[in-house]
Design a protein around this motif. Structure first.
Motif: not given
Ligand SMILES: *Cc1c(COP(=O)(O)O)cnc(C)c1O
Length: 356
Positions: A193-202
């Motif tokens: 995640h920290v290298f992509a800065l895209e997430s499904f968390m939201p």
């Protein structure tokens, strides 16, 4: 009576497995395991030394890891109302998930090639596994994936986002279609995640069967072994029953908590890795005879004319990367290199040029 032999006692599917092989990396520039190459600042390391000195290692650790979970909740922006499950690495969380759904006839679905532990742990848990091939360029084949979901009704789907070993992020709208179609749980594995800065968390609040998995390993704490899963309490309370009571030891709890209190340091290191990734990617693209695949992670997948020769050439020059040539038919002549420090990357590039 003659005691039973391993081939009589051990389950066939376990004897058929090849053990996960970790090569001895001592003496090499180590670019094979997606580790963060940067040490922590001396001041923080001193604070960690104090923590280790004062930790009550004669006592069992906090079984609920309350302080660490609270810290993760804020640092990782866990949405309100979601629960957190901690694992001894995210590998352990994959195992907990597989054990939880292991009813007779249950299926785990993964995309291929991807993280090998999904398939291995399915075998450990006695659950059948279906791998849906990615396209030749490692993008998602949505039609094939939806067809496999319809045919196999998987209890559990694992999707690495970004994918390992290809490094790419799958198309978001395709993944939402998968979330809509899945009858069971869908785990988005955001190890990078920290290298992509895209997430499904939201999106957790929107999709009841979505679970988001992360790890501190690629962020710079691989040696501590801490992964976590975020999702609705209704799911995580069940999964928590399968977690061994003290799976997160006291040093991991306290040291991870302290390092995460300085998450800005890890974030700066990740930013340095992201900019080195761009530089390394460009340098690789300029070398004739290499195919470079786009990456949103801290590693780059490349294809060369003869991966075995290049891998051995690099090794002879003191550089250890990962040879994936025989890992999967779609990875023929593929190598995966972890983004290191500028100096390590320079050494890699020079050795690569000499090895081609
Ligand atoms: C490295 C990796 C993991 C494993 O992480 P640990 O927390 O160290 O067990 C999980 N998923 C993917 C996709 C990975 O690449």
């Amino acid at each position: 009576m003659m005691p039973l032999k391993p081939d009589q006692l051990i389950r066939d599917e376990i004897r058929a497995l090849a053990a996960y092989h970790v090569p001895d990396a001592s003496g090499y520039v180590k670019l094979d395991a997606m580790e963060n190459p940067y040490p922590l600042p001396a001041e923080l390391r001193d604070a960690l030394g104090q923590i280790a000195r004062d930790a009550a290692i004669n006592r069992y650790p906090d079984a609920a890891a309350t302080a660490l979970k609270a810290r993760l909740r804020t640092v990782m922006e866990v949405p309100e109302g979601m629960e957190i499950l901690l694992g001894n690495g995210s590998d352990e969380i994959i195992q907990i998930l597989a054990m939880a759904i292991a009813k007779p006839g249950a299926t785990i679905l993964g995309l291929e090639p991807s993280f090998v532990m999904y398939k291995m742990i399915a075998a450990f848990a006695g659950v059948s596994y279906v791998g849906v091939p990615l396209r030749a360029n490692f993008t998602l084949d949505l039609d094939a994936t939806l067809a496999a979901i319809a045919a196999h009704q998987p209890a559990l789907i694992f999707i690495a986002y970004p994918n390992n070993p290809s490094g790419n992020l799958f198309d978001m709208s395709a993944l939402l279609r998968i979330l809509d179609a899945a009858p069971g749980l869908v785990v988005l594995d955001e190890a990078y995640h920290v290298f992509a800065l895209e997430s499904f968390m939201p999106l957790l609040t929107r999709y009841p069967n979505l679970l988001v998995m992360r790890t501190l390993s690629k962020l710079g704490l691989a040696g501590l072994r801490l992964g976590f899963l975020v999702g609705r309490p209704a799911w995580l309370n069940e999964l928590d029953k399968l977690r061994l009571p003290y799976n997160i030891n006291i040093l991991t709890q306290q040291i991870a908590e302290q390092v995460l209190a300085h998450a800005d340091i890890l974030e700066q290191q990740a930013a340095a890795i992201r900019s080195e990734r761009a530089r390394l990617m460009q340098a690789l693209a300029d070398i004739a005879g290499i195919e470079v695949f786009p990456s949103a992670a801290n590693f780059i997948l490349l294809r060369v004319a003869n991966a075995d020769t290049v891998f051995e050439g690099l090794k002879q020059r003191g550089i250890l990367i990962k040879n994936l040539s025989r890992a999967h038919p779609q990875l023929q002549n593929c190598l995966r290199v972890t983004v290191g420090t500028p100096d390590e990357n320079q050494q890699f590039l020079a050795s690569l040029n000499a090895s081609l």
